[in-house]
Structures are given as structure tokens and as C-alpha cells.
Design a protein around this motif. Structure first.
Motif, mmCIF file in Angstrom:
data_model
loop_
_atom_site.group_PDB
_atom_site.id
_atom_site.type_symbol
_atom_site.label_atom_id
_atom_site.label_comp_id
_atom_site.label_asym_id
_atom_site.label_seq_id
_atom_site.Cartn_x
_atom_site.Cartn_y
_atom_site.Cartn_z
ATOM 1 N N ASP A 1 1.469 -46.671 4.266
ATOM 2 C CA ASP A 1 2.685 -45.877 4.396
ATOM 3 C C ASP A 1 3.662 -46.265 3.278
ATOM 4 O O ASP A 1 4.178 -47.376 3.242
ATOM 5 C CB ASP A 1 3.338 -46.107 5.760
ATOM 6 N N SER B 1 6.222 -43.996 2.393
ATOM 7 C CA SER B 1 7.243 -42.949 2.480
ATOM 8 C C SER B 1 8.645 -43.449 2.118
ATOM 9 O O SER B 1 9.540 -42.650 1.829
ATOM 10 C CB SER B 1 7.259 -42.348 3.888
ATOM 11 N N HIS B 2 8.859 -44.767 2.150
ATOM 12 C CA HIS B 2 10.171 -45.325 1.829
ATOM 13 C C HIS B 2 10.463 -45.277 0.328
ATOM 14 O O HIS B 2 11.596 -45.513 -0.092
ATOM 15 C CB HIS B 2 10.240 -46.777 2.300
ATOM 16 N N SER B 3 9.439 -45.006 -0.506
ATOM 17 C CA SER B 3 9.620 -45.022 -1.956
ATOM 18 C C SER B 3 9.063 -43.743 -2.580
ATOM 19 O O SER B 3 7.885 -43.425 -2.410
ATOM 20 C CB SER B 3 8.930 -46.242 -2.575
ATOM 21 N N LYS B 4 9.918 -43.029 -3.287
ATOM 22 C CA LYS B 4 9.502 -41.804 -3.959
ATOM 23 C C LYS B 4 8.460 -42.100 -5.038
ATOM 24 O O LYS B 4 7.478 -41.362 -5.206
ATOM 25 C CB LYS B 4 10.733 -41.128 -4.572
ATOM 26 N N THR C 1 5.096 -43.099 -3.469
ATOM 27 C CA THR C 1 4.467 -41.907 -2.896
ATOM 28 C C THR C 1 3.768 -41.098 -3.987
ATOM 29 O O THR C 1 2.621 -40.658 -3.828
ATOM 30 C CB THR C 1 5.507 -41.020 -2.190
ATOM 31 N N LYS D 1 0.679 -43.066 -5.237
ATOM 32 C CA LYS D 1 -0.419 -42.979 -4.276
ATOM 33 C C LYS D 1 -1.086 -41.615 -4.337
ATOM 34 O O LYS D 1 -2.328 -41.507 -4.385
ATOM 35 C CB LYS D 1 0.098 -43.251 -2.866
ATOM 36 N N ASP D 2 -0.272 -40.557 -4.347
ATOM 37 C CA ASP D 2 -0.822 -39.199 -4.371
ATOM 38 C C ASP D 2 -1.620 -38.948 -5.651
ATOM 39 O O ASP D 2 -2.704 -38.362 -5.612
ATOM 40 C CB ASP D 2 0.301 -38.171 -4.249
#
Length: 230
Positions: A166, A168-171, A174, A177-178
Motif C-alpha cells: 500500500d 497510497s500515502h505517496s503520489k 504510487t 509502483k504502477d
């Protein structure tokens, strides 16, 4: 001075003529073509460095920009270590000294391998064109190092941990990862190619591009700025 120049030219042609097997089998016109062709292919080449510079210009004109850039770096390094080397003295002593110089400068096996391969390719090309004549190949006593393979594999468990993480706390995390997972799903497509692929259809098609590390970093930073991530 004119007589000395004529004597030099005649000596050059006489040496080339002596290297031709069965010279009597050729017509005068054919012999002229054989004797003068090296000057037409690579004019005004007196040093190995000049020959490399002309090769780099030709490679760049052919559109192989990345390779030309790497060759330029090799030539800069060779210039720093050896200076301008006349074709007549481009031998195994020069190559051995260049190899030792790189080792003293702390270059890795991988770096030495790239530079020596560039030099060897140019040596072979100069020999093929009749510009460099040597009884012993300049690389006769120099071993081109092979770098140890690096452990680059990612285990299936590590892939699963990345997928389930997870962030989600870091743009930025994220996005990282994507992009990593998308590259993984698409068979290892690099980031520069991925940014130009149209993903709106049911399939993708792209031409793989080769980037130097510096170019790839610049491209990544520019892309991140464009998307407001920096």
C-alpha cells in the motif's frame, strides 16, 4: 619539397603494389583503383585519432546517435591517455598502455570492456582499409575483460510483495509502483518507450529505443515535470 612529396607518394604506392598478389593479372586501370582506393575512402588520415573521429561522424550521420556518443567518450579517454597516435605506431604497446591506464584510473571491467571493444573495432576497420599495417595485431597481448554478471532477478515472492504494498500515502511511490508493474506486465518495456505507447486499444505496438543512462534520466525527469511530479 615537391620532390620529397613525390618520393613519399611513390613509396606509398610501391608498398601497396608489393602487397598485391599476382599484380600482373590486373590492368593498369585496375591497379590504379586498387592503389588509390584507400585515399578515396578515408582521405587525409595520419593518426588513429583522426580515423576514429571520421568514423564517429559517419556513424552519427547514419542515425546511430547513441553509439556515436559512446565512441566519442572512448575517443576522449584515449586522447587523454595516449594523445595523438600516428597510424604507423598504433601497435600492441599503445593498446597495453591504454588498458593499464584505465585500470589505474579505477575503471570497472565493464567500462574497460566497452572502451577496448570500441578501439579494437576501429583497429580492425583500419586494417581492412589498408591504413594500418602490422605484423602482430595490436590486441595480440591484451585480453578484453568480461564483467561478472550481476544478480538482477526478482523472485515471485518479491513481485507479490510489490503488488500488495500500500503506497497510497505517496503520489510518487504510487506512480513508481504502477509504472514498474505495467512494465513487468508488458514484458519489460522500458520507461521511455512506455511513455510513448498508446494504451487505449486492445494491443500495443512500439519500436524499442536504446538510451544511454544520462539520456534516460533526463527523459524521466522531463516526463515527471510535465506531469507535475517534480
Amino acid at each position: 619539397m615537391t620532390n620529397r612529396r613525390i618520393a613519399y607518394e611513390l613509396k606509398k604506392y610501391r608498398e601497396r603494389l608489393n602487397d598485391i598478389d599476382c599484380a600482373d593479372c590486373y590492368t593498369a586501370k585496375q591497379l590504379k583503383t586498387i592503389l588509390t582506393q584507400p585515399d578515396i575512402i578515408t582521405p587525409n588520415v595520419h593518426t588513429f585519432n583522426e580515423f576514429m573521429r571520421q568514423s564517429i561522424e559517419r556513424i552519427h550521420a547514419e542515425g546511430r546517435v547513441s553509439y556515436a556518443s559512446m565512441m566519442t567518450d572512448t575517443l576522449k579517454m584515449f586522447d587523454k591517455a595516449e594523445g595523438e597516435i600516428p597510424m604507423l605506431v598504433m601497435n600492441h604497446h599503445v593498446v597495453s598502455h591504454f588498458d593499464s591506464w584505465m585500470k589505474k584510473q579505477g575503471h570497472t571491467d565493464g567500462g574497460q570492456q566497452i572502451r577496448l571493444c570500441h578501439i579494437k573495432a576501429q583497429v580492425n576497420e583500419a586494417i581492412k582499409r589498408g591504413l594500418l599495417k602490422c605484423k602482430e595485431h595490436p590486441f595480440a597481448y591484451t585480453r578484453i575483460p568480461t564483467p561478472e554478471p550481476r544478480e538482477m532477478d526478482i523472485t515471485p515472492d518479491q513481485i507479490r510483495r510489490i503488488m500488495q504494498r500500500d503506497v497510497s500515502h505517496s503520489k510518487r511511490l504510487t506512480l513508481a509502483k504502477d509504472m514498474f508493474l505495467l512494465s513487468f506486465y508488458l514484458g519489460g518495456i522500458n520507461f521511455a518507450d512506455l511513455m510513448q505507447v498508446d494504451l487505449s486499444g486492445t494491443g500495443i505496438s512500439y519500436k524499442r529505443q536504446k538510451y544511454l543512462l544520462g539520456q534516460l534520466i533526463e527523459y524521466t525527469l522531463a516526463s515527471n515535470r510535465k506531469h507535475g511530479l517534480l
